[in-house]
Write an enzyme that holds these catalytic residues in place. Structure first.
Site, short mmCIF file in Angstrom:
data_model
loop_
_atom_site.label_atom_id
_atom_site.label_comp_id
_atom_site.label_asym_id
_atom_site.label_seq_id
_atom_site.Cartn_x
_atom_site.Cartn_y
_atom_site.Cartn_z
N SER A 1 -5.96 14.64 56.24
CA SER A 1 -6.88 13.91 55.89
C SER A 1 -7.27 12.88 55.59
O SER A 1 -8.69 12.45 56.22
CB SER A 1 -6.59 14.32 54.42
OG SER A 1 -6.04 13.68 53.83
N THR B 1 -1.57 13.34 53.77
CA THR B 1 -1.22 13.22 54.44
C THR B 1 -2.15 11.69 55.18
O THR B 1 -3.15 12.29 55.68
CB THR B 1 0.11 12.47 54.94
OG1 THR B 1 0.61 11.75 55.49
CG2 THR B 1 -1.14 13.46 56.54
N CYS C 1 -9.19 7.07 51.47
CA CYS C 1 -8.72 8.69 51.86
C CYS C 1 -7.49 9.04 49.81
O CYS C 1 -6.78 7.48 50.34
CB CYS C 1 -7.33 9.01 53.03
SG CYS C 1 -7.91 10.77 52.82
N LYS D 1 7.57 10.21 57.18
CA LYS D 1 6.54 11.02 57.09
C LYS D 1 6.65 10.99 58.52
O LYS D 1 6.32 11.27 59.84
CB LYS D 1 5.16 10.95 57.18
CG LYS D 1 5.27 11.43 55.94
CD LYS D 1 3.43 10.98 54.64
CE LYS D 1 3.60 11.34 53.36
NZ LYS D 1 2.30 11.12 52.94
N GLY E 1 5.48 12.64 64.00
CA GLY E 1 4.95 12.07 62.60
C GLY E 1 4.20 14.10 62.05
O GLY E 1 3.78 15.08 63.36
#
Length: 195
Positions: free
Chosen positions: A148, A25, A183, A57, A69
């Site tokens: 990440s 995420t 990412c 999220k 979050g």
């Protein structure tokens, strides 16, 4: 270095090595000109497989006055959201106090101690990163990110804050798009909440 300091450093390093890396995420929080925006991507990953594209999220808590979050395990995050909202109620919306009390519980409670998540929380005045290691970090620069893709979004947001006149929402959107391009655990299905 004393023996106890060496032992403490070794224990800290061992915890870091055995703690799972929070992936899957990107959640970013940006403050500028009296506005605060939290953004999260929508990708849910199970192992190396993408299984959902439009997850939420981030959510509003405490009469819509706080945004939270998460990065990490979804079930763990929902447990933490619930516990955190209880702390907000207990301390009448005092964000800093609720963060500290959640971090103390998270670190010392036998069940909570094993939760694998990080939380970002903010209201109109403050923003904090909370971890299970007892960390309650208030960023200096009005921007913080987890997950990440967090380092990518954080770097982009810092550059945009420094070199543009974009508002908080524009910075969050652009930084999240850049993180999604970099990412593999982050997508461009962005959810934004603003106070």
């Amino acid at each position: 270095m004393t023996k106890s300091a060496t032992e403490q450093r070794a224990r800290s390093q061992q915890r870091a090595e055995t703690s799972p890396r929070i992936r899957s995420t990107t959640v970013l929080c940006v403050r500028r000109d009296g506005k605060v925006v939290m953004a999260g991507d929508g990708q849910v990953t199970l192992g190396e497989n993408v299984i959902k594209h439009k997850a939420r999220k981030i959510r509003r808590l405490y009469q819509d006055k706080v945004i939270a979050g998460f990065a990490g395990s979804t079930a763990d995050a929902f447990s933490l959201f619930s516990r955190f909202e209880g702390k907000l109620e207990q301390y009448h919306g005092n964000l800093g106090r609720a963060c500290v009390e959640l971090a103390k519980d998270w670190r010392t409670d036998k069940a909570l101690r094993h939760l694998e998540a990080l939380l970002l929380v903010c209201d109109k005045e403050g923003m904090f990163l909370i971890s299970g290691a007892g960390d309650v970090i208030e960023p200096d620069e009005g921007v913080v990110a987890i997950g990440s893709g967090g380092p990518y979004a954080l770097a982009a947001a810092r550059a945009l804050l420094k070199h543009t006149q974009m508002n908080a929402r524009q910075i969050a959107e652009e930084a999240m798009q850049l993180a999604a391009q970099t990412c593999i655990f982050t997508n461009d299905q962005i959810t934004l909440e603003e106070l």
